[in-house]
Design a protein around this motif. Structure first.
Motif, short mmCIF file in Angstrom:
data_model
loop_
_atom_site.label_atom_id
_atom_site.label_comp_id
_atom_site.label_asym_id
_atom_site.label_seq_id
_atom_site.Cartn_x
_atom_site.Cartn_y
_atom_site.Cartn_z
N MET A 1 0.84 -1.17 0.00
CA MET A 1 0.00 0.00 0.00
C MET A 1 0.89 1.24 0.00
N ILE A 2 0.53 2.23 -0.76
CA ILE A 2 1.32 3.46 -0.85
C ILE A 2 0.87 4.40 0.27
N GLU A 3 1.85 4.85 1.05
CA GLU A 3 1.50 5.76 2.13
C GLU A 3 1.19 7.14 1.58
N GLN A 4 0.34 7.84 2.26
CA GLN A 4 -0.12 9.15 1.81
C GLN A 4 1.05 10.13 1.77
N GLY A 5 1.18 10.83 0.65
CA GLY A 5 2.24 11.81 0.50
C GLY A 5 3.51 11.27 -0.12
N SER A 6 3.63 9.95 -0.28
CA SER A 6 4.87 9.40 -0.82
C SER A 6 5.06 9.77 -2.28
N LEU A 7 4.00 9.86 -3.06
CA LEU A 7 4.13 10.24 -4.46
C LEU A 7 4.58 11.68 -4.60
N THR A 8 4.10 12.55 -3.72
CA THR A 8 4.49 13.95 -3.76
C THR A 8 5.96 14.10 -3.40
N ARG A 9 6.45 13.33 -2.45
CA ARG A 9 7.86 13.40 -2.06
C ARG A 9 8.77 12.99 -3.20
N HIS A 10 8.31 12.08 -4.04
CA HIS A 10 9.13 11.60 -5.15
C HIS A 10 8.92 12.43 -6.41
N GLY A 11 8.16 13.49 -6.32
CA GLY A 11 7.95 14.35 -7.48
C GLY A 11 6.92 13.79 -8.45
N LEU A 12 6.09 12.88 -8.00
CA LEU A 12 5.10 12.26 -8.87
C LEU A 12 3.68 12.67 -8.50
N GLY A 13 3.55 13.74 -7.78
CA GLY A 13 2.24 14.18 -7.33
C GLY A 13 1.38 14.71 -8.46
N PRO A 14 0.10 14.90 -8.21
CA PRO A 14 -0.83 15.33 -9.25
C PRO A 14 -0.70 16.79 -9.65
N ASN A 15 0.13 17.57 -8.95
CA ASN A 15 0.21 19.00 -9.23
C ASN A 15 1.33 19.35 -10.20
N LYS A 16 1.82 18.41 -10.98
CA LYS A 16 2.86 18.68 -11.95
C LYS A 16 2.21 19.00 -13.29
N PRO A 17 2.37 20.23 -13.80
CA PRO A 17 1.73 20.59 -15.07
C PRO A 17 2.19 19.74 -16.24
N ALA A 18 3.44 19.32 -16.26
CA ALA A 18 3.93 18.54 -17.40
C ALA A 18 3.25 17.18 -17.48
N THR A 19 2.85 16.63 -16.36
CA THR A 19 2.20 15.32 -16.39
C THR A 19 0.69 15.41 -16.22
N GLY A 20 0.18 16.54 -15.76
CA GLY A 20 -1.24 16.64 -15.50
C GLY A 20 -2.04 17.38 -16.55
N VAL A 21 -1.43 18.36 -17.21
CA VAL A 21 -2.17 19.21 -18.13
C VAL A 21 -1.75 18.99 -19.58
N ALA A 22 -0.46 18.90 -19.84
CA ALA A 22 0.05 18.86 -21.22
C ALA A 22 -0.40 17.64 -22.02
N PRO A 23 -0.30 16.42 -21.52
CA PRO A 23 -0.68 15.27 -22.35
C PRO A 23 -2.14 15.26 -22.80
N LEU A 65 13.26 4.59 -7.90
CA LEU A 65 12.40 4.70 -6.72
C LEU A 65 12.83 3.68 -5.67
N PRO A 66 12.74 4.04 -4.40
CA PRO A 66 13.09 3.07 -3.36
C PRO A 66 12.09 1.91 -3.34
N ARG A 67 12.59 0.74 -3.09
CA ARG A 67 11.74 -0.44 -3.04
C ARG A 67 10.98 -0.48 -1.71
N PRO A 68 9.73 -0.96 -1.75
CA PRO A 68 8.95 -1.06 -0.50
C PRO A 68 9.64 -1.99 0.49
#
Length: 73
Positions: A1-23, A65-68
């Motif tokens: 299970m992915i802990e809350q906030g781990s994606l944001t710490r790795h730069g994969l959060g939903p607030n990245k314009p290059a990955t959220g808006v452009a495609p 990415l670090p392994r679980p």
């Protein structure tokens, strides 16, 4: 299970314009241009290298990415 906030710490959060808006905007525009102005062979020769680059980038990012359960947070 992915802990809350781990994606944001790795730069994969939903607030990245290059990955959220452009495609969603660029994909249909580029796809429409390709199908209107190029033949099938040219489309294949364009998409094959793009897919290879996308696969290489995804593999590189996922391997860094670090392994679980490795103990690093």
């Amino acid at each position: 299970m992915i802990e809350q906030g781990s994606l944001t710490r790795h730069g994969l959060g939903p607030n990245k314009p290059a990955t959220g808006v452009a495609p969603p905007i660029a994909g249909p525009v580029l796809g429409g241009h390709l199908t209107e102005h190029l033949d099938r062979r040219r489309i294949f020769s364009t998409n094959l290298p793009m897919g290879a680059v996308a696969l290489a980038v995804a593999a590189t990012v996922l391997l860094r990415l670090p392994r679980p359960g490795s103990g690093s947070r």
